[in-house]
Design a protein around this motif. Sequence first.
Motif, short mmCIF file in Angstrom:
data_model
loop_
_atom_site.label_atom_id
_atom_site.label_comp_id
_atom_site.label_asym_id
_atom_site.label_seq_id
_atom_site.Cartn_x
_atom_site.Cartn_y
_atom_site.Cartn_z
N LEU A 205 -49.57 -47.80 0.25
CA LEU A 205 -50.83 -48.01 0.20
C LEU A 205 -51.57 -48.08 1.65
CD1 LEU A 205 -50.63 -51.03 1.15
CD2 LEU A 205 -51.17 -51.77 -0.97
N MET A 206 -53.13 -48.22 1.58
CA MET A 206 -53.58 -47.97 2.81
C MET A 206 -53.65 -49.72 3.34
SD MET A 206 -53.95 -44.94 3.15
CE MET A 206 -54.80 -44.72 4.75
N GLY A 207 -53.25 -49.91 4.58
CA GLY A 207 -53.20 -51.15 5.14
C GLY A 207 -53.25 -51.18 6.73
N PRO A 208 -53.25 -52.48 7.35
CA PRO A 208 -53.23 -52.68 8.79
C PRO A 208 -52.03 -52.10 9.19
CG PRO A 208 -53.08 -54.63 7.97
CD PRO A 208 -53.18 -53.87 6.52
N ALA A 209 -52.49 -51.40 10.59
CA ALA A 209 -51.20 -50.83 11.42
C ALA A 209 -50.02 -51.79 11.67
CB ALA A 209 -51.83 -50.20 12.71
N SER A 210 -50.37 -53.25 11.84
CA SER A 210 -49.41 -54.17 12.00
C SER A 210 -48.49 -54.66 10.86
CB SER A 210 -50.00 -55.39 12.39
OG SER A 210 -51.07 -55.88 11.14
N TYR A 211 -48.85 -54.02 9.54
CA TYR A 211 -48.08 -54.58 8.28
C TYR A 211 -46.69 -54.07 8.63
CZ TYR A 211 -47.22 -56.26 3.75
OH TYR A 211 -46.71 -56.79 2.91
N ASP A 212 -46.39 -52.65 8.50
CA ASP A 212 -44.91 -52.30 8.58
C ASP A 212 -44.25 -52.62 9.58
OD1 ASP A 212 -45.26 -50.81 5.96
OD2 ASP A 212 -45.60 -48.87 6.91
N LEU A 213 -45.03 -52.64 10.78
CA LEU A 213 -44.35 -53.17 11.86
C LEU A 213 -43.53 -54.67 11.71
CD1 LEU A 213 -43.29 -52.56 15.05
CD2 LEU A 213 -45.56 -53.44 15.50
N ALA A 214 -44.28 -55.44 11.18
CA ALA A 214 -44.17 -56.65 10.87
C ALA A 214 -42.69 -56.76 9.85
CB ALA A 214 -45.19 -57.62 10.18
N HIS B 268 -46.27 -48.16 4.33
CA HIS B 268 -45.09 -48.10 3.24
C HIS B 268 -45.11 -49.35 2.49
CE1 HIS B 268 -40.87 -48.58 2.22
NE2 HIS B 268 -40.65 -47.27 2.45
N ARG B 269 -45.23 -50.32 3.02
CA ARG B 269 -45.19 -51.92 2.55
C ARG B 269 -44.08 -52.56 2.38
NH1 ARG B 269 -48.33 -53.60 -3.25
NH2 ARG B 269 -48.58 -55.62 -2.84
N ASP B 270 -42.87 -51.62 2.45
CA ASP B 270 -41.55 -52.41 2.54
C ASP B 270 -40.75 -51.76 3.35
OD1 ASP B 270 -41.36 -54.41 0.69
OD2 ASP B 270 -41.87 -53.14 -0.96
N TYR B 271 -41.21 -51.29 4.64
CA TYR B 271 -40.64 -50.70 5.90
C TYR B 271 -39.49 -51.79 6.41
CZ TYR B 271 -39.72 -47.15 9.32
OH TYR B 271 -39.50 -46.14 10.35
N HIS B 272 -38.42 -51.89 5.86
CA HIS B 272 -37.45 -52.79 6.58
C HIS B 272 -36.02 -52.23 6.65
CE1 HIS B 272 -36.11 -53.93 2.69
NE2 HIS B 272 -37.34 -54.21 2.25
N LEU C 49 -52.70 -60.21 15.81
CA LEU C 49 -52.85 -59.53 14.45
C LEU C 49 -51.52 -59.44 13.94
CD1 LEU C 49 -54.73 -58.17 12.39
CD2 LEU C 49 -54.34 -56.02 13.37
N PHE C 50 -50.47 -58.95 14.82
CA PHE C 50 -49.12 -58.75 14.48
C PHE C 50 -48.45 -60.17 13.65
CE2 PHE C 50 -44.71 -59.35 15.59
CZ PHE C 50 -44.15 -58.40 14.92
N ASP C 51 -48.89 -61.10 14.56
CA ASP C 51 -48.34 -62.58 14.14
C ASP C 51 -49.01 -62.88 12.92
OD1 ASP C 51 -46.62 -62.44 16.67
OD2 ASP C 51 -48.06 -63.53 17.71
#
Length: 357
Positions: free
Chosen positions: A242-251, A218-222, A293-295
């Motif tokens: 876009l396409m990115g690492p699984a950790s991005y939206d969770l972070a 999503h890129r801005d999942y907050h 990776l999340f950190d």
Amino acid sequence: MPLASPDPAVLADAIATKLQPGLGLKSLTPLAGDASNRRYFRATLMGGPPNSVIVMQLAEPEGFKQSEEAVSGTAHQIAELPFINIRSHLARVKVPVPTLYYYDQSVGLLYLEDFGDVTLADAVSCADQAQLESRYRQAIDVLVQMQVDATKADDRTCLAFHRGFDAPLLMWEFDHFLEYGVEVRNGSPLADVDAEAVRRVFKNIADQLASQPRIFTHRDYHSRNLMVDGTRLGVIDFQDALMGPASYDLASLVRDAYIQLDEVLVDELVEYYQDQMTDRGVSRIDRTAFRRLFDLTSIQRNLKAAGRFVYIDRVKGNPKFLADIPRVLSYVKQNLQKYPELEPLKRHLAPYVPELQ
């Protein structure tokens, strides 16, 4: 320049002729804006349901074809607004995004389903601990559904599949922080020796994130882009996907610029996310490696946010996000203390950023 409000006659005509028979415009109320060049209004209707719609007003009718965020890999021809393109893809896989009733291309007005005024940030601001945890688990449930189902439905007409978080884009975001979060904020750049050491660590982080398998992001999942609408959690502001690492939206969600969660809950939510991904048939996750990776993702995401908030103030004249900079940088400081290999960032970057000291 601020956008002039839409012509009520244009709105009334579209509502009466393009939405559904019997609807009429009763009133129009401007809504609080975000950091974009768009404006939003709530049109209250007569003859509904629906009893209201959200009107998104574009700065120019076709101006929204270009992302307001930096992107990578956009050689793909953009034939329609990213908001419409990505909304269609998410709707097809049952992600709770707003229905698009009508797009008046000639004047740049989109008529959208109204998810109400209550964001996840609003909902948890007065919630007890059990309610807060429940809301965030629901947000992770929706995130996992989106990541898994939107990725599996590899539709090459969806713009998100043609752009991704590669190393150059991740480095651009790091450099955006150095430019605005350090140089513009302080009035002077890093010394050359410090900049070289900092960018070396940034490049290592960017390479690690870029090497991960890419999924729909999503890129801005907050908490301000998730709307609490009864029992449903609606997803908005997805046009930069876009396409990115699984950790991005969770972070983005649990290291939120606007809501600071207790660290015990952060740990539990990261575990809960991994449980849900496993239940959805995603290959078994190395939990220790994923947490690291999340950190690292959190560091990248939060530094970018800090720089972006200064940019929004200095370039767009909107200072309301400056108050959130200490929060996002506190996350960075916390993560820098966890990993010895990040010590050069503490040594070479912290002298320029008081919140990291």
